[in-house]
Design an enzyme around this catalytic site. Structure first.
Site, short mmCIF file in Angstrom:
data_model
loop_
_atom_site.label_atom_id
_atom_site.label_comp_id
_atom_site.label_asym_id
_atom_site.label_seq_id
_atom_site.Cartn_x
_atom_site.Cartn_y
_atom_site.Cartn_z
CG ASP A 49 -7.88 0.49 3.47
OD1 ASP A 49 -8.76 -0.35 3.19
OD2 ASP A 49 -6.67 0.29 3.25
CE LYS A 80 -4.06 -1.97 2.28
NZ LYS A 80 -4.99 -1.86 3.42
#
Length: 291
Positions: free
Chosen positions: A110, A74
């Site tokens: 997220d 990420k």
């Protein structure tokens, strides 16, 4: 002219049991779309996490509409994108890449995914003092979400002190001095004794990384405990916390709501987020464990 078929995928390590393909493909079916969602697991490919840039370029060249990015890529993917959404730039982590006119644009769903899950699952939880385990990509997103929801102060604990300090510094710049601090694992006992809640944002508890992320003796009934891992939905941490009387939140809501936000980015269509959460709960229960 709107498209009616899409190609997407997930890049990460140990993602074989991921529910992302089923979540996206089921929602596409309900909307009369064709979605093909592929797993791109760096482990069987035999490539390191640093190869994420090559994989993103290959997906773009092969005609993918977008990608999800998970552990441990990420943050590594940032250097290989053409642009970032403001939220992804502030976080320093990307979990969704959309290909637009030949460009790779990074987003982070997220944050919104965890915020929606927390507001739904622990709506009255006190937020004055929160301890968070993990300062990676998921940890950055969760901390931003909690501070956006009104957390007073977050203390980030990570086995890598520099990473915890970097995240705390970024949070203070974004939300104001004193809102975040970094601490080493040896301070967990003192911090948790005074904390309102504990957020767990490391891979511990996943099928490939079983166990507890901290000694069970540090948990107490005055804590709420929120989990990022969603496979299994009931991790050892949540099972232990519930047995002690803690209010708990599993990782399923974050997984479903971030997937819904990613689906919107991939297709431009409005997803049925509650239906996707029901899908995740059904799918996770059907297969029993691992992420």
């Amino acid at each position: 002219m709107p498209k009616d078929s899409y190609l997407a995928g997930l890049i990460g390590s140990g993602i074989g049991p991921s529910l992302s393909p089923a979540l996206h493909e089921r929602e596409a079916d309900r909307q009369g779309l064709r979605m093909l969602y592929r797993l791109i697991d760096i482990d069987p490919l035999g490539v390191p996490p640093e190869a994420v840039g090559d994989l993103v370029r290959a997906a773009r060249d092969l005609g993918f509409d977008g990608l999800n990015i998970t552990h441990p890529c990420k943050q590594l993917v940032l250097d290989h994108l053409d642009a970032l959404s403001p939220q992804a730039e502030a976080l320093g982590a990307v979990n969704t890449v959309v290909f637009q006119d030949g460009r790779a644009v990074g987003h982070n769903t997220d944050v919104t995914g965890f915020a929606a899950s927390f507001a739904r699952g622990l709506p009255d939880a006190p937020l004055d003092r929160v301890v968070q385990l993990g300062a990676g990509g998921a940890g950055a997103a969760v901390a931003h979400a909690l501070l956006t929801l009104g957390a007073g102060r977050i203390t980030v604990v990570d086995a890598l002190p520099d990473r915890a300090a970097a995240l705390a510094g970024a949070l203070n710049r974004a939300f104001g001095e004193g809102r975040a601090a970094a601490a080493s694992p040896d301070r967990q006992a003192r911090l948790l004794a005074r904390a309102d809640g504990l957020v767990h944002a490391t891979p511990t508890g996943m099928a490939a990384h079983p166990g507890l992320p901290l000694p069970a003796a540090l948990l107490h009934p005055g804590l709420w405990v929120a989990e990022v891992v969603y496979r299994p939905l009931e991790t050892e941490l949540l099972r232990t916390a519930r047995a002690l009387g803690c209010a708990t939140l599993d990782g399923g809501g974050m997984a479903a709501f971030q997937a819904a936000d990613a689906f919107r980015l991939f297709t431009g269509r409005e997803p049925d987020a509650p239906r996707m959460l029901a899908d995740l709960t059904e799918l996770a229960g059907a297969v029993g464990a691992p992420r």
